[in-house]
Scaffold this motif. Sequence first.
Motif, PDB file in Angstrom:
ATOM      1  N   VAL A  26       0.879  -1.164   0.000  1.00 58.42           N
ATOM      2  CA  VAL A  26       0.000   0.000   0.000  1.00 58.42           C
ATOM      3  C   VAL A  26       0.920   1.218   0.000  1.00 58.42           C
ATOM      4  CG1 VAL A  26      -1.782   1.267   1.228  1.00 58.42           C
ATOM      5  CG2 VAL A  26      -1.755  -1.242   1.291  1.00 58.42           C
ATOM      6  N   GLY A  27       0.876   2.001  -1.060  1.00 57.21           N
ATOM      7  CA  GLY A  27       1.774   3.135  -1.185  1.00 57.21           C
ATOM      8  C   GLY A  27       2.784   2.938  -2.298  1.00 57.21           C
ATOM      9  N   SER A  28       3.638   3.939  -2.419  1.00 56.84           N
ATOM     10  CA  SER A  28       3.890   4.939  -1.388  1.00 56.84           C
ATOM     11  C   SER A  28       2.775   5.992  -1.369  1.00 56.84           C
ATOM     12  CB  SER A  28       5.223   5.644  -1.642  1.00 56.84           C
ATOM     13  OG  SER A  28       6.263   4.716  -1.807  1.00 56.84           O
ATOM     14  N   LEU A  29       2.381   6.382  -0.152  1.00 55.16           N
ATOM     15  CA  LEU A  29       1.361   7.397   0.020  1.00 55.16           C
ATOM     16  C   LEU A  29       1.993   8.673   0.564  1.00 55.16           C
ATOM     17  CD1 LEU A  29      -1.450   5.241   1.692  1.00 55.16           C
ATOM     18  CD2 LEU A  29      -1.135   5.729  -0.739  1.00 55.16           C
ATOM     19  N   GLY A  30       1.370   9.800   0.256  1.00 57.33           N
ATOM     20  CA  GLY A  30       1.801  11.060   0.836  1.00 57.33           C
ATOM     21  C   GLY A  30       2.877  11.807   0.083  1.00 57.33           C
ATOM     22  N   LYS A  31       3.204  11.360  -1.121  1.00 55.40           N
ATOM     23  CA  LYS A  31       4.245  12.070  -1.877  1.00 55.40           C
ATOM     24  C   LYS A  31       3.722  13.376  -2.451  1.00 55.40           C
ATOM     25  CE  LYS A  31       7.672  11.432  -5.526  1.00 55.40           C
ATOM     26  NZ  LYS A  31       8.245  10.492  -6.532  1.00 55.40           N
ATOM     27  N   LEU A  32       2.443  13.386  -2.849  1.00 56.72           N
ATOM     28  CA  LEU A  32       1.850  14.549  -3.493  1.00 56.72           C
ATOM     29  C   LEU A  32       0.923  15.280  -2.527  1.00 56.72           C
ATOM     30  CD1 LEU A  32       0.915  12.860  -6.887  1.00 56.72           C
ATOM     31  CD2 LEU A  32       2.970  14.204  -6.373  1.00 56.72           C
ATOM     32  N   PRO A  33       0.706  16.576  -2.718  1.00 61.52           N
ATOM     33  CA  PRO A  33      -0.228  17.296  -1.847  1.00 61.52           C
ATOM     34  C   PRO A  33      -1.672  16.883  -2.108  1.00 61.52           C
ATOM     35  CG  PRO A  33       0.582  18.734  -3.607  1.00 61.52           C
ATOM     36  CD  PRO A  33       1.367  17.469  -3.701  1.00 61.52           C
ATOM     37  N   GLU A  34      -2.472  16.902  -1.054  1.00 61.58           N
ATOM     38  CA  GLU A  34      -3.917  16.651  -1.143  1.00 61.58           C
ATOM     39  C   GLU A  34      -4.242  15.308  -1.788  1.00 61.58           C
ATOM     40  OE1 GLU A  34      -5.795  19.988  -3.002  1.00 61.58           O
ATOM     41  OE2 GLU A  34      -5.118  21.407  -1.478  1.00 61.58           O
TER      42      GLU A  34
END
Length: 404
Positions: free
Chosen positions: A254-262
């Motif tokens: 699951v991911g990678s998550l959180g690399k991009l805004p919003e």
Amino acid sequence: MASKSSAIMALILFSSLIISCKAAIIENALTTTFNVLSFGAKPGTQHDSNMAFIRAWNAACNFNGKARLLIPEGLYTISETIFQGPCKGPAPITVLLQGTLQAVSDPSAYPDKGWISFDTINGLIFTGGGTIDGRGQSVWKYNDCKTNPNCVHMPASIYITKVTNAKIKYINLVNSMGFHMHITQSHLVRLHSLTITSPVDSPNTDGMHISKSNTVKVSRSLIKTGDDCVSIGQGSTNVTINKITCGPGHGISVGSLGKLPEEMDVQGLIVKNCTLLGTTNGIRIKTFAASGPSRASGMLFKDIVMYNVKNPIIIDQNYGSNSAQPSLVKISDVVYQNIRGTSISPVAVNLMCSSKVPCENVHLKNINLQYTGNDEKASSTCANVHVGYFGLQSPPPCLLGASA
């Protein structure tokens, strides 16, 4: 009496077979086939047949009746090819791949995200037993994503966007330039009986990446790549992964998550009845440090067997960074159940969550992971996680940041 019953049963079975055959004949009679050879495709390595493929697709897609695009046996070389909808005829439109598609080896031939793209289609069947060869070995040397966080990813062999009601089955994918398959902004997609292979050292060759999509089911497939077998990106909801054999590769992530805004939330993931062989990770959730706020919740990992996996169960919320700013991706409602096998690293369970938004409602049920090294036993580590333990626990539960 018994022989009479047997004769009746045989007659019933024979009648059913006749009915099925008649139905297939009627189905074929009502379906118009558009053969790429009739639109100028030429087998071989010297001719780029992508325009012939596009002409054949356009004819099939604009046909008012039931249509089938046929790619017969043979080797066809094509550059970037987009099968664009919406189509006029009754859904679904079928693409029957019996031959082998080979990519043009020039990276400049792929200005977009995919080599072969399906775009804005309601009702698609993609099948036929054929092979899609991305010839990634000719372009992997240009991949600098390990050292360049702003790298440009190589095109996916199959890029599916804005597709609804799709079945993709009995296709072989080898040596993709980037991801073998990328599914995004799609709904009701079922994929099964796929074989996906590339060398263990091939960069960013995820078997399948799913993002911004709802109700995707992946099953009964063999995936051997240089990166994640299946990766779940932002905006994925109601995804099921069942009966996948994975390895070599980086496991199921699951991911990678959180690399991009919003970024959009991930919710409703089931991974079950899978086998992982010699992968660098088993079941992994990874988020970037210093990420913006989002959520990843409602995940079940069940009935999974691992053989010689390096990090069998891992949550890494400081992925790809040494930033002092914690991740703001909130992970919650995660169940690991009936997971067994062997770990080649002593830390078989590693739950390292965010200090800003700790993981909540994590449950481990009947875990049996044995370390294959010396006499040392497998262990667990955890931080910033509220975790409950049930049933067998090998390795034993960790204490730091944990609550049973």
